[in-house]
Design a protein around this motif. Structure first.
Motif, PDB file in Angstrom:
ATOM      1  N   LEU A   1       1.436 -38.705  16.281  1.00 37.46           N
ATOM      2  CA  LEU A   1       3.051 -38.795  15.701  1.00 37.46           C
ATOM      3  C   LEU A   1       3.131 -38.722  14.327  1.00 37.46           C
ATOM      4  O   LEU A   1       4.734 -38.254  14.146  1.00 37.46           O
ATOM      5  N   ARG A   2       2.391 -38.780  13.100  1.00 39.52           N
ATOM      6  CA  ARG A   2       3.073 -38.793  12.109  1.00 39.52           C
ATOM      7  C   ARG A   2       3.784 -36.739  11.461  1.00 39.52           C
ATOM      8  O   ARG A   2       4.320 -36.489  11.494  1.00 39.52           O
ATOM      9  N   ARG A   3       2.556 -35.927  12.600  1.00 43.28           N
ATOM     10  CA  ARG A   3       2.819 -34.593  12.737  1.00 43.28           C
ATOM     11  C   ARG A   3       3.789 -34.455  13.266  1.00 43.28           C
ATOM     12  O   ARG A   3       5.443 -33.654  12.776  1.00 43.28           O
ATOM     13  N   CYS A   4       5.102 -35.082  14.736  1.00 41.28           N
ATOM     14  CA  CYS A   4       5.428 -34.756  15.773  1.00 41.28           C
ATOM     15  C   CYS A   4       6.319 -36.127  14.998  1.00 41.28           C
ATOM     16  O   CYS A   4       7.591 -34.963  14.813  1.00 41.28           O
ATOM     17  N   LEU A   5       6.557 -36.769  14.301  1.00 40.39           N
ATOM     18  CA  LEU A   5       8.061 -37.514  13.919  1.00 40.39           C
ATOM     19  C   LEU A   5       8.308 -36.559  12.890  1.00 40.39           C
ATOM     20  O   LEU A   5       9.585 -36.016  12.282  1.00 40.39           O
ATOM     21  N   SER A   6       7.230 -35.853  11.636  1.00 39.55           N
ATOM     22  CA  SER A   6       7.742 -34.686  10.450  1.00 39.55           C
ATOM     23  C   SER A   6       8.890 -33.410  11.227  1.00 39.55           C
ATOM     24  O   SER A   6       9.658 -33.053  11.167  1.00 39.55           O
ATOM     25  N   HIS A   7       8.383 -32.830  12.834  1.00 41.30           N
ATOM     26  CA  HIS A   7       9.228 -32.051  12.842  1.00 41.30           C
ATOM     27  C   HIS A   7      10.399 -32.454  13.657  1.00 41.30           C
ATOM     28  O   HIS A   7      11.446 -31.774  13.368  1.00 41.30           O
ATOM     29  N   GLY A   8      10.297 -33.926  14.242  1.00 45.75           N
ATOM     30  CA  GLY A   8      11.696 -34.162  14.482  1.00 45.75           C
ATOM     31  C   GLY A   8      12.809 -34.453  13.242  1.00 45.75           C
ATOM     32  O   GLY A   8      13.665 -34.148  13.565  1.00 45.75           O
ATOM     33  N   VAL A   9      12.333 -35.037  12.413  1.00 47.26           N
ATOM     34  CA  VAL A   9      13.072 -35.331  11.041  1.00 47.26           C
ATOM     35  C   VAL A   9      13.340 -33.880  10.849  1.00 47.26           C
ATOM     36  O   VAL A   9      14.405 -33.566  10.122  1.00 47.26           O
ATOM     37  N   ALA A  10      12.544 -32.855  10.657  1.00 45.58           N
ATOM     38  CA  ALA A  10      13.097 -31.270   9.912  1.00 45.58           C
ATOM     39  C   ALA A  10      14.176 -30.832  11.223  1.00 45.58           C
ATOM     40  O   ALA A  10      15.081 -30.243  10.702  1.00 45.58           O
ATOM     41  N   ALA A  11      13.518 -30.905  12.168  1.00 42.74           N
ATOM     42  CA  ALA A  11      14.783 -30.710  13.230  1.00 42.74           C
ATOM     43  C   ALA A  11      16.701 -31.608  13.106  1.00 42.74           C
ATOM     44  O   ALA A  11      17.229 -30.531  13.566  1.00 42.74           O
ATOM     45  N   LEU A  12      16.403 -32.756  12.984  1.00 40.57           N
ATOM     46  CA  LEU A  12      17.780 -33.324  12.538  1.00 40.57           C
ATOM     47  C   LEU A  12      18.265 -32.945  11.666  1.00 40.57           C
ATOM     48  O   LEU A  12      19.367 -32.725  10.969  1.00 40.57           O
ATOM     49  N   LYS A  13      17.781 -32.520   9.812  1.00 42.67           N
ATOM     50  CA  LYS A  13      17.998 -32.454   9.030  1.00 42.67           C
ATOM     51  C   LYS A  13      18.583 -30.181   9.708  1.00 42.67           C
ATOM     52  O   LYS A  13      19.530 -30.076   8.182  1.00 42.67           O
ATOM     53  N   ALA A  14      18.072 -29.950  10.301  1.00 45.11           N
ATOM     54  CA  ALA A  14      18.777 -28.468  10.350  1.00 45.11           C
ATOM     55  C   ALA A  14      20.289 -28.905  11.244  1.00 45.11           C
ATOM     56  O   ALA A  14      20.237 -27.666  11.905  1.00 45.11           O
ATOM     57  N   ASN A  15      20.570 -29.807  11.541  1.00 48.68           N
ATOM     58  CA  ASN A  15      21.710 -30.091  12.116  1.00 48.68           C
ATOM     59  C   ASN A  15      21.395 -29.544  13.543  1.00 48.68           C
ATOM     60  O   ASN A  15      21.855 -29.043  14.974  1.00 48.68           O
ATOM     61  N   ARG A  16      20.228 -29.458  14.496  1.00 47.50           N
ATOM     62  CA  ARG A  16      19.367 -29.799  15.835  1.00 47.50           C
ATOM     63  C   ARG A  16      20.011 -30.542  16.197  1.00 47.50           C
ATOM     64  O   ARG A  16      20.773 -31.702  15.734  1.00 47.50           O
ATOM     65  N   THR A  17      21.056 -31.005  17.799  1.00 49.23           N
ATOM     66  CA  THR A  17      21.041 -31.805  18.842  1.00 49.23           C
ATOM     67  C   THR A  17      20.016 -32.386  18.884  1.00 49.23           C
ATOM     68  O   THR A  17      18.888 -32.078  18.960  1.00 49.23           O
ATOM     69  N   PRO A  18      20.584 -34.476  19.057  1.00 49.81           N
ATOM     70  CA  PRO A  18      19.444 -34.964  19.346  1.00 49.81           C
ATOM     71  C   PRO A  18      19.122 -34.665  21.004  1.00 49.81           C
ATOM     72  O   PRO A  18      17.782 -34.834  21.386  1.00 49.81           O
ATOM     73  N   LEU A  19      19.585 -33.714  22.124  1.00 40.96           N
ATOM     74  CA  LEU A  19      18.846 -33.649  23.057  1.00 40.96           C
ATOM     75  C   LEU A  19      17.359 -32.401  22.669  1.00 40.96           C
ATOM     76  O   LEU A  19      16.673 -32.858  23.432  1.00 40.96           O
ATOM     77  N   ASP A  20      18.144 -31.702  21.566  1.00 43.93           N
ATOM     78  CA  ASP A  20      17.305 -30.631  21.331  1.00 43.93           C
ATOM     79  C   ASP A  20      15.766 -31.678  20.414  1.00 43.93           C
ATOM     80  O   ASP A  20      14.723 -30.655  20.847  1.00 43.93           O
ATOM     81  N   VAL A  21      15.942 -32.587  19.386  1.00 41.82           N
ATOM     82  CA  VAL A  21      15.134 -32.795  18.953  1.00 41.82           C
ATOM     83  C   VAL A  21      14.149 -34.151  20.076  1.00 41.82           C
ATOM     84  O   VAL A  21      12.772 -33.311  19.880  1.00 41.82           O
ATOM     85  N   VAL A  22      14.350 -34.129  20.535  1.00 39.21           N
ATOM     86  CA  VAL A  22      13.453 -35.165  21.779  1.00 39.21           C
ATOM     87  C   VAL A  22      12.848 -34.353  22.763  1.00 39.21           C
ATOM     88  O   VAL A  22      11.945 -34.460  23.343  1.00 39.21           O
ATOM     89  N   GLU A  23      13.531 -33.466  22.702  1.00 43.60           N
ATOM     90  CA  GLU A  23      12.309 -32.075  23.874  1.00 43.60           C
ATOM     91  C   GLU A  23      11.461 -31.741  23.187  1.00 43.60           C
ATOM     92  O   GLU A  23       9.816 -31.778  23.647  1.00 43.60           O
ATOM     93  N   LEU A  24      12.082 -31.372  21.539  1.00 43.90           N
ATOM     94  CA  LEU A  24      10.808 -30.593  21.100  1.00 43.90           C
ATOM     95  C   LEU A  24      10.008 -31.797  20.823  1.00 43.90           C
ATOM     96  O   LEU A  24       8.468 -30.987  20.794  1.00 43.90           O
ATOM     97  N   VAL A  25      10.123 -32.692  20.373  1.00 45.11           N
ATOM     98  CA  VAL A  25       8.805 -33.725  19.899  1.00 45.11           C
ATOM     99  C   VAL A  25       8.635 -34.098  21.065  1.00 45.11           C
ATOM    100  O   VAL A  25       6.556 -34.461  20.760  1.00 45.11           O
ATOM    101  N   VAL A  26       8.701 -34.037  22.534  1.00 40.97           N
ATOM    102  CA  VAL A  26       7.774 -34.589  23.525  1.00 40.97           C
ATOM    103  C   VAL A  26       7.077 -33.366  24.124  1.00 40.97           C
ATOM    104  O   VAL A  26       5.928 -33.104  24.760  1.00 40.97           O
TER     105      VAL A  26
END
Length: 320
Positions: A30-55
């Motif tokens: 969970l910690r690793r996936c959260l970190s990936h998601g946060v990094a993607a959001l900070k990089a201005n990835r779309t929320p759709l991209d972020v949730v797919e990446l994390v899942v």
């Protein structure tokens, strides 16, 4: 306003005595996936991209009930399902009955983007996966020794097991190599502009009938997103479907003017006890993580620096 992300690894009867060797790998994932998601959001990835990446990351982890960790049907087969939804457009895609697709959530997104439909299942979904060239593996790739043992336990107890079911008192695990502790995964995200998305993936119930479909791919039940909020639910699918958990959170915000936290708590409190949990974010960057089970593996982070990784109920009842 501000970005926010929340994810879960299933809700259920998670004992406080859960040993570290069972708990820590899940928390670390969970910690690793959260970190990936946060990094993607900070990089201005779309929320759709972020949730797919994390899942996708969660599907690739055998500690949760999705992807390679998917539990088995009564026939000893895997039938995976997933759903993804974009809040602004309400476009969505869902799949069920997958036995060879490595990342069901990515196939769900392809259904949304490449077909005129919302939902494909079983042979039709598998054929579409081949047409799209997504990664597939032989069905045996997804059948782990731990899940074979979980199925054996469930059959011995003559029951269908939801996420994190405890062994029956008369059937203790003793020196079992698995703990029957495994759960559905999901992620919700919002960017700084209020764009929202939700994604959920699961292997379903241990010892479920072949062909059974749960709440995860049902829009408005296990997965939902609109312009107000994004929701991913976990627990007993039949109860979540009856309660239309995801849509009800959004409806309470839309029609009653409730905050995300109040709407999420109301819906979970009015679901049968021990059956439901959810993570949700709002367009304004709020986060809610509510459950009426013993615990829920969960994590979240917000642009203001707030973050949490938890399992059991906190003083704030798991909400940020």
């Amino acid at each position: 306003m501000g970005w926010a992300i929340a994810l879960h690894g299933g809700a259920g009867d998670i004992p406080l005595s859960l040993p570290p060797e069972r708990r820590l790998p899940r928390e670390e994932t969970l910690r690793r996936c959260l970190s990936h998601g946060v990094a993607a959001l900070k990089a201005n990835r779309t929320p759709l991209d972020v949730v797919e990446l994390v899942v996708r990351e969660l599907e690739n982890c055998p500690y949760f009930n999705a992807g390679i960790g998917s539990v088995l049907t009564t026939n000893g087969t895997v039938e995976m399902e997933a759903c993804i939804m974009d809040g602004n457009t309400k476009k969505c895609g869902a799949v069920s009955g997958l036995s060879t697709v490595v990342n069901a959530i990515s196939l769900a997104r392809l259904v949304m983007e490449k077909t005129p439909h919302i939902y494909l299942a079983f042979d039709g979904a598998e054929s579409f996966a081949k047409e799209q060239g997504v990664e597939t593996r032989d069905a045996s790739h997804f059948i782990t020794p731990e899940n074979i043992e979980r199925l054996t336990q469930a059959k011995a107890a003559n029951r269908v097991q939801i996420d994190y079911t405890q062994p029956a008192p008369e059937k203790p695990l003793k020196e079992s190599s698995c703990d029957s502790q495994i759960g559905t995964v999901g992620c919700v995200a919002v960017d700084g502009k209020g764009n929202l998305a939700a994604a959920t993936s699961t292997g379903g119930l241990v010892n479920k009938m072949v062909g059974r479909i749960g709440d995860t791919p049902i829009i408005g039940a296990g997965t939902y997103a609109n312009s107000l909020c994004a929701v991913s639910a976990t627990g007993k699918g039949e109860s979540i479907i009856r309660a239309t958990v995801g849509r009800d959170v959004a409806a309470l915000m839309e029609y009653k003017g409730l905050s995300l936290k109040d709407a999420a708590e109301y819906v979970v409190e009015h679901s049968p006890k021990g059956t439901a949990g959810l993570v949700a974010v709002s367009a304004t960057g709020e986060v809610a993580m509510a459950f009426n089970t013993t615990g829920m593996f969960r994590a979240c982070a917000k642009e203001d620096g707030t973050s949490e990784i938890g399992i059991w109920r906190s003083i704030e009842n798991g909400d940020v």
